[in-house]
Design a protein around this motif. Structure first.
Motif, PDB file in Angstrom:
ATOM      1  N   TYR A   4       0.832  -1.205   0.000  1.00  0.00           N
ATOM      2  CA  TYR A   4       0.000   0.000   0.000  1.00  0.00           C
ATOM      3  C   TYR A   4       0.872   1.262   0.000  1.00  0.00           C
ATOM      4  O   TYR A   4       0.507   2.282  -0.569  1.00  0.00           O
ATOM      5  CB  TYR A   4      -0.997  -0.020   1.172  1.00  0.00           C
ATOM      6  N   GLU A   5       2.043   1.175   0.609  1.00  0.00           N
ATOM      7  CA  GLU A   5       2.944   2.330   0.611  1.00  0.00           C
ATOM      8  C   GLU A   5       3.465   2.625  -0.794  1.00  0.00           C
ATOM      9  O   GLU A   5       3.645   3.772  -1.185  1.00  0.00           O
ATOM     10  CB  GLU A   5       4.110   2.095   1.579  1.00  0.00           C
ATOM     11  N   TYR A   8       0.721   4.317  -2.599  1.00  0.00           N
ATOM     12  CA  TYR A   8       0.678   5.677  -2.068  1.00  0.00           C
ATOM     13  C   TYR A   8       1.719   6.550  -2.771  1.00  0.00           C
ATOM     14  O   TYR A   8       1.421   7.607  -3.319  1.00  0.00           O
ATOM     15  CB  TYR A   8       0.930   5.610  -0.561  1.00  0.00           C
ATOM     16  N   THR A  45      -6.341   0.649   1.375  1.00  0.00           N
ATOM     17  CA  THR A  45      -5.501   1.210   2.435  1.00  0.00           C
ATOM     18  C   THR A  45      -4.732   2.421   1.916  1.00  0.00           C
ATOM     19  O   THR A  45      -4.625   3.449   2.584  1.00  0.00           O
ATOM     20  CB  THR A  45      -4.512   0.139   2.946  1.00  0.00           C
ATOM     21  N   GLN A  49      -5.068   6.247   3.234  1.00  0.00           N
ATOM     22  CA  GLN A  49      -3.902   6.973   3.730  1.00  0.00           C
ATOM     23  C   GLN A  49      -3.724   8.289   2.963  1.00  0.00           C
ATOM     24  O   GLN A  49      -3.413   9.322   3.551  1.00  0.00           O
ATOM     25  CB  GLN A  49      -2.649   6.081   3.610  1.00  0.00           C
ATOM     26  N   ASP A  53      -3.925  11.920   4.717  1.00  0.00           N
ATOM     27  CA  ASP A  53      -2.844  12.906   4.620  1.00  0.00           C
ATOM     28  C   ASP A  53      -3.245  14.133   3.793  1.00  0.00           C
ATOM     29  O   ASP A  53      -2.430  15.009   3.547  1.00  0.00           O
ATOM     30  CB  ASP A  53      -1.585  12.257   4.024  1.00  0.00           C
TER      31      ASP A  53
ATOM     32  N   GLN B 123      -5.545   1.730  13.268  1.00  0.00           N
ATOM     33  CA  GLN B 123      -4.652   2.660  12.546  1.00  0.00           C
ATOM     34  C   GLN B 123      -3.485   3.086  13.438  1.00  0.00           C
ATOM     35  O   GLN B 123      -3.415   4.225  13.903  1.00  0.00           O
ATOM     36  CB  GLN B 123      -5.443   3.867  12.063  1.00  0.00           C
ATOM     37  N   GLU B 125      -0.246   3.904  13.220  1.00  0.00           N
ATOM     38  CA  GLU B 125       0.595   5.087  13.013  1.00  0.00           C
ATOM     39  C   GLU B 125      -0.094   6.353  13.529  1.00  0.00           C
ATOM     40  O   GLU B 125       0.512   7.202  14.160  1.00  0.00           O
ATOM     41  CB  GLU B 125       0.893   5.283  11.516  1.00  0.00           C
ATOM     42  N   ARG B 126      -1.374   6.447  13.205  1.00  0.00           N
ATOM     43  CA  ARG B 126      -2.092   7.673  13.557  1.00  0.00           C
ATOM     44  C   ARG B 126      -2.350   7.757  15.055  1.00  0.00           C
ATOM     45  O   ARG B 126      -2.351   8.845  15.624  1.00  0.00           O
ATOM     46  CB  ARG B 126      -3.415   7.757  12.780  1.00  0.00           C
TER      47      ARG B 126
END
Lengths: 434, 434
Positions: A4-5, A8, A45, A49, A53, B123, B125-126
């Motif tokens: 997912y990163e 992103y 995901t 994200q 953000d 979640q 990280e958040r």
């Protein structure tokens, strides 16, 4: 890097290059799955994200759209200021962050906290009604037991007010001390609390013993965590008593007083007279949990009963219920002991690394509490070099020949400390590198 | 009555009779299980509920103790005032409660909300970082989409500030309008908000068009929910523009405007100029979820960027994350539609029951919004009879010959409405009972 990163980064890079512009519609989730050959979950995901953000936003039943934010970061964006560009470039360059006072993931109690939240969310009756203004009674009982054990404070649940952060609690305290109209803070860094007093018409001063209200953080007197001595504590109490002043004791960082004996609270030393006590669970539990408490000075309790109807509760009721049971089961105490062990260890590692990597004339400032270490560095153009360093630290002050910085070892993983300190030394003193 | 409730009542009755006194230790859970022949879970649930209600408190590794509260309610308690005694007796006598504006359990979305909270708690990280001062960006995006759709308001996430309740949001707004120093509220019932302005040095007035700031609730102009007419809206905007006044539009109860066409928001009518908009999710989602928002007037946005660092976020980050996804999936819209259908139905049932059971000279006040119905009752000694009634309602004003009351049908189950209204009529007009 997780799938997912990668997705992103793929879209962020498209936004930066201008291929995706503000207002553009994002590919549908199915399209994204197909084009990039990824799973539905990964695509979802990544989109969540991106939305979190601020890069994209969703429109119900239609899809996702690119926001302004993405445009501002894009190389062709018109709105992008030089400042923002610098920030972005710096952000991309940073390899180690010794700036933040976040939590070390090694001691995260998120899994445990989740269980308590789930249990709290089952308390239907309580969740279907509004929260009491003063905070949940059973949480206040547990806090009374907690401060009795850890801070020698004898108080009842009726003396405690719960709130989401210090500012809402201080608004209530201000309403209870109508005569007082000047306050002194230890430094200029208490911006939020100073604003609350200033908006209520208080004169705000710094380290001024003549102020009606004196705000202190006895467990963190300097940036690197010096603890207030017993002698100073007694003097302050005596001074406040003689002049009819109110002390606000912000118990910040008391849980992380390492190298000295446990420090007595001013509130307890003063028998609760002319002293208000502020405590918070954000730092010791989870940064995202906003539950703080105020222990009222003995003299204003009756007055508080009269005005409490005017001040609605701010802290989440579900989180209050979860914290109650969490405290009752002794988890916070155990967690604090665990964190203390870890942080003592990391402080020692950081100091050892500094001694090894930095020039001999570097001064190390190490207080008795906290995870921040002060460094006074000698050399030229150090501010410039700090700005360009791959390691982020917090500059405190600077002149032509030297710079003071704060280094925090709380969030960085222990295994990275040595490498981070070496890299910082290398960026600041490239010539001396052996 | 569930088993845990029986255990609960058993101990409360022991406390009231004085068999269990303040400071007494409660039987251990095991002892309680054995003596009362109940399951561990029932005993635990009962103890948790006793603790939640302030009757007992726990001491780690020792057990539970009886608090002062129990003593105050006991028949032999010394602290008990006449007032408290009355309150208690009244509380025990009430069979139907038409006083509260709580949620009807029939449309509870607690189960659904729980799922979203669980997902939010994943979640990591958040949750391991502090909340942004302005509120989560993705939640602000969803709110921007929500008000665009429902209130005709065009604004960006940057115009929206999240907070736990109106008071913390108003503190921020006050800091942005330093010149203004008087405010007008529609009635004296806005105690919390009035306190916030008053503490900041504002003169507080009621229905005073000369005030610098005018606070209005266009969807709920009277206690029984009259809605502000278009004509009045235009006049107010014109008046504010001519005199350079600021309007604060509290959107309270807009979701429950039933009998008229959807009302346009003042913010939208005014193009966001000189108007601040306040919205909250507590009422439409769950009373225990404290998430509100402020849409800034267009003119102060730049100023807000400068001061936002001084105002820490108060709303729970986990709840913000859950609400984001909840809004994104369209659940709030669906839930509001469901509630509206239910409440329209209940209002009609209540009115029908009143017409049937009350004397012909009873006046029914029914506005266009909300779940509260006004009644003007004629007769003697009605206040006394209301106090002794088995049905709780909210008295508004009274003279020798008549009494106005508010009846809320939001929390009471639909099937009980008829019986409740009949019982109220019977208690107030015992002679007329056929």
């Amino acid at each position: 890097m997780k799938v997912y990163e990668k997705i992103y980064d793929y879209f962020v890079s498209d936004m930066r290059s201008g291929q995706l512009k503000a207002g553009d519609r994002m590919p549908s989730l199915r399209k994204c799955q197909e084009t990039l050959s990824v799973s539905r979950t990964s695509a979802e995901t990544a989109y969540m994200q991106l939305a979190a953000d601020g890069y994209i936003y969703s429109v119900e039943k239609v899809g996702f759209y690119v926001t302004d934010l993405a445009g501002r970061y894009s190389d062709s964006g018109k709105e992008k200021s030089a400042d923002e560009k610098n920030k972005l470039q710096t952000r991309e360059k940073i390899i180690y962050n010794l700036e933040t006072i976040g939590t070390d993931k090694e001691v995260s109690i998120l899994d445990l906290w989740r269980r308590y939240m789930k249990s709290a969310l089952r308390q239907e009756e309580r969740l279907l009604s509004y929260a009491g203004n003063q905070g949940e009674y059973d949480l206040r009982s547990e806090i009374a037991a907690y401060v009795r054990k850890n801070r020698n404070i004898i108080c009842s649940p009726e003396d405690i007010v719960i709130g989401a952060g210090f500012q809402s609690l201080l608004s209530i305290l201000i309403a209870l001390i109508p005569g007082e109209r000047s306050i002194s803070f230890p430094t200029r860094s208490f911006t939020g609390c100073a604003e609350t007093f200033s908006m209520a018409g208080f004169d705000v001063a710094y380290r001024n013993k003549a102020s009606h209200v004196i705000y202190v953080t006895p467990s963190c007197m300097t940036k690197w965590g010096d603890v207030m001595t017993m002698k100073r504590r007694k003097e302050l109490i005596e001074h406040a008593r003689t002049n009819g002043h109110l002390i606000i004791e912000d118990d910040y960082q008391n849980e992380f007083v390492f190298s000295s004996r446990p420090t007595p609270s001013l509130y307890a030393m003063n028998g609760g007279e002319d002293t208000a006590f502020l405590g918070s669970f954000s730092r010791v539990l989870l940064p995202s949990v906003r539950i703080s408490y105020l222990i009222l000075p003995k003299g204003v309790r009756a007055e508080y009963e009269k005005i409490k109807k005017y001040y609605n509760q701010t802290a989440s009721k579900a989180e209050q219920i979860a914290l109650t049971q969490f405290l009752r089961d002794g988890h916070l105490q155990r967690h604090i002991r665990k964190m203390r062990r870890l942080y003592v260890n990391k402080r020692a590692q950081t100091v050892a690394a500094i001694k090894k990597s930095f020039p001999l004339d570097t001064q190390i400032k190490l207080g008795n509490s906290g995870m921040e270490i002060g460094l006074i560095l000698n050399g030229k153009n150090l501010m410039k070099k700090l700005e360009n360093s791959r390691v982020a630290v917090t500059p405190v002050e600077a002149d032509e020949k030297s710079v003071s910085v704060l280094i925090s070892c709380s969030a960085i993983p222990g295994k990275d400390i040595k490498a981070a300190i070496e890299m910082l030394a290398c960026d600041l003193y490239p010539d001396k590198r052996s």
